[in-house]
Design a protein around this motif. Structure first.
Motif, PDB file in Angstrom:
ATOM      1  N   LEU A  18     -24.190  42.648   2.360  1.00 31.86           N
ATOM      2  CA  LEU A  18     -23.793  42.084   3.647  1.00 31.86           C
ATOM      3  C   LEU A  18     -24.979  41.442   4.360  1.00 31.86           C
ATOM      4  O   LEU A  18     -24.879  40.327   4.885  1.00 31.86           O
ATOM      5  N   ARG A  19     -26.127  42.154   4.376  1.00 33.61           N
ATOM      6  CA  ARG A  19     -27.307  41.635   5.060  1.00 33.61           C
ATOM      7  C   ARG A  19     -27.754  40.317   4.448  1.00 33.61           C
ATOM      8  O   ARG A  19     -28.067  39.356   5.151  1.00 33.61           O
ATOM      9  N   VAL A  20     -27.746  40.254   3.118  1.00 32.76           N
ATOM     10  CA  VAL A  20     -28.153  39.024   2.437  1.00 32.76           C
ATOM     11  C   VAL A  20     -27.163  37.903   2.712  1.00 32.76           C
ATOM     12  O   VAL A  20     -27.549  36.753   2.927  1.00 32.76           O
ATOM     13  N   GLU A  25     -30.978  34.695   4.178  1.00 30.41           N
ATOM     14  CA  GLU A  25     -31.714  35.257   3.046  1.00 30.41           C
ATOM     15  C   GLU A  25     -31.038  34.941   1.709  1.00 30.41           C
ATOM     16  O   GLU A  25     -31.705  34.818   0.685  1.00 30.41           O
ATOM     17  N   TYR A  26     -29.712  34.826   1.713  1.00 25.36           N
ATOM     18  CA  TYR A  26     -28.999  34.564   0.464  1.00 25.36           C
ATOM     19  C   TYR A  26     -29.494  33.283  -0.211  1.00 25.36           C
ATOM     20  O   TYR A  26     -29.460  33.155  -1.434  1.00 25.36           O
ATOM     21  N   LEU A  38     -20.562  37.052  -1.405  1.00 23.37           N
ATOM     22  CA  LEU A  38     -21.484  38.149  -1.104  1.00 23.37           C
ATOM     23  C   LEU A  38     -21.007  38.951   0.112  1.00 23.37           C
ATOM     24  O   LEU A  38     -21.018  40.186   0.097  1.00 23.37           O
ATOM     25  N   VAL A  39     -20.600  38.228   1.156  1.00 21.78           N
ATOM     26  CA  VAL A  39     -20.139  38.905   2.372  1.00 21.78           C
ATOM     27  C   VAL A  39     -18.897  39.735   2.086  1.00 21.78           C
ATOM     28  O   VAL A  39     -18.801  40.909   2.489  1.00 21.78           O
ATOM     29  N   VAL A  76     -35.457  49.724  -0.708  1.00 16.03           N
ATOM     30  CA  VAL A  76     -36.492  48.699  -0.835  1.00 16.03           C
ATOM     31  C   VAL A  76     -35.883  47.308  -0.658  1.00 16.03           C
ATOM     32  O   VAL A  76     -36.428  46.453   0.044  1.00 16.03           O
ATOM     33  N   ALA A  77     -34.728  47.083  -1.304  1.00 16.03           N
ATOM     34  CA  ALA A  77     -34.059  45.781  -1.200  1.00 16.03           C
ATOM     35  C   ALA A  77     -33.622  45.497   0.233  1.00 16.03           C
ATOM     36  O   ALA A  77     -33.595  44.341   0.666  1.00 16.03           O
ATOM     37  N   PHE A  78     -33.282  46.549   0.983  1.00 22.72           N
ATOM     38  CA  PHE A  78     -32.832  46.354   2.361  1.00 22.72           C
ATOM     39  C   PHE A  78     -34.004  46.043   3.291  1.00 22.72           C
ATOM     40  O   PHE A  78     -33.870  45.246   4.229  1.00 22.72           O
ATOM     41  N   VAL A  79     -35.146  46.660   3.027  1.00 25.91           N
ATOM     42  CA  VAL A  79     -36.301  46.526   3.919  1.00 25.91           C
ATOM     43  C   VAL A  79     -37.173  45.321   3.562  1.00 25.91           C
ATOM     44  O   VAL A  79     -37.631  44.579   4.433  1.00 25.91           O
ATOM     45  N   VAL A  80     -37.405  45.124   2.269  1.00 20.60           N
ATOM     46  CA  VAL A  80     -38.327  44.082   1.817  1.00 20.60           C
ATOM     47  C   VAL A  80     -37.563  42.790   1.563  1.00 20.60           C
ATOM     48  O   VAL A  80     -36.518  42.796   0.908  1.00 20.60           O
TER      49      VAL A  80
END
Length: 223
Positions: A18-20, A25-26, A38-39, A76-80
């Protein structure tokens, strides 16, 4: 791994998707059309996670600590937020003209008396197969700087689906000082006749620069 732990992992993966998807960022990973899949998939995973928690009729407490380590790469994927692909890929996948799709019937000489905006991949393809389009015309290219022993290049990556299939297109720049490696620039100039001609040419086309301006990396870094 108990039901609640499964739900947490599923929700975390969905949150990353969702964030991406809802941010720009996507564009660092996939093409524009993949934004909404993705969403939707991220939202579906989060919804399934909540459903799993509230529909659970038992709690299997036999959950190994090692299983929770699966969350580490998700966190890691969420933060970085890794940057878009850059010079490393460009040095290894440069100027595959055969991959550029240009309708021959639509090719026409660029308007005279103005600066024409072109994709770097278009400039490479025109120089290779339709050099008459570029003759005595001024163009503007946007990309990041890369370097080798022959000088420096304005470079751009192109993707069909995702970053895994990225191809690099670069144009050597003459007549201007080299920016820092991977600095995004806007280059205005004209094609040097005879450079980069012929499909499969080993030497890139050359742009005689009249202006080089540093710019911010665009939200859509790939062509």
């Amino acid at each position: 791994m108990n039901r609640n732990a499964q739900a947490v992992v599923l929700a975390a993966i969905g949150a990353v998707a969702l964030r991406v998807g809802v941010t720009d960022e996507y564009a660092r990973y996939v093409n524009d059309w993949m934004k909404w899949p993705l969403v939707v998939s991220g939202a579906a995973m989060v919804a399934l996670a909540f459903l799993a928690v509230f529909s659970s009729r038992y709690d299997d407490s036999d959950s190994s600590r090692a299983v929770w380590a699966l969350l580490l790469p998700v966190v890691v994927a969420f933060v970085v937020q890794p940057p878009a692909l850059g010079a490393y890929v460009a040095e290894r996948r440069a100027n595959d003209v055969a991959a550029v799709q240009i309708d021959k019937a639509a090719v026409a000489a660029l308007p005279a008396g103005q600066v024409n905006d072109l994709l770097v991949s278009e400039f490479v393809a025109y120089a290779s197969a339709y050099p008459e389009v570029l003759t005595e015309r001024e163009v503007r290219l946007v990309g990041f700087a890369t370097h080798d022993g022959d000088g420096w290049y304005v470079t751009r990556l192109s993707i069909s689906c995702c970053a895994a299939d990225a191809l690099a297109f670069r144009v050597r720049v003459d007549g201007a000082d080299a920016p820092a490696d991977e600095q995004w620039v806007e280059v205005v100039g004209s094609w040097v006749s005879g450079t980069g001609e012929g499909v499969g040419a080993t030497d890139p086309p050359v742009l005689a620069a009249t202006a080089v301006t540093p710019v911010q990396e665009p939200k859509r870094p790939y062509e």
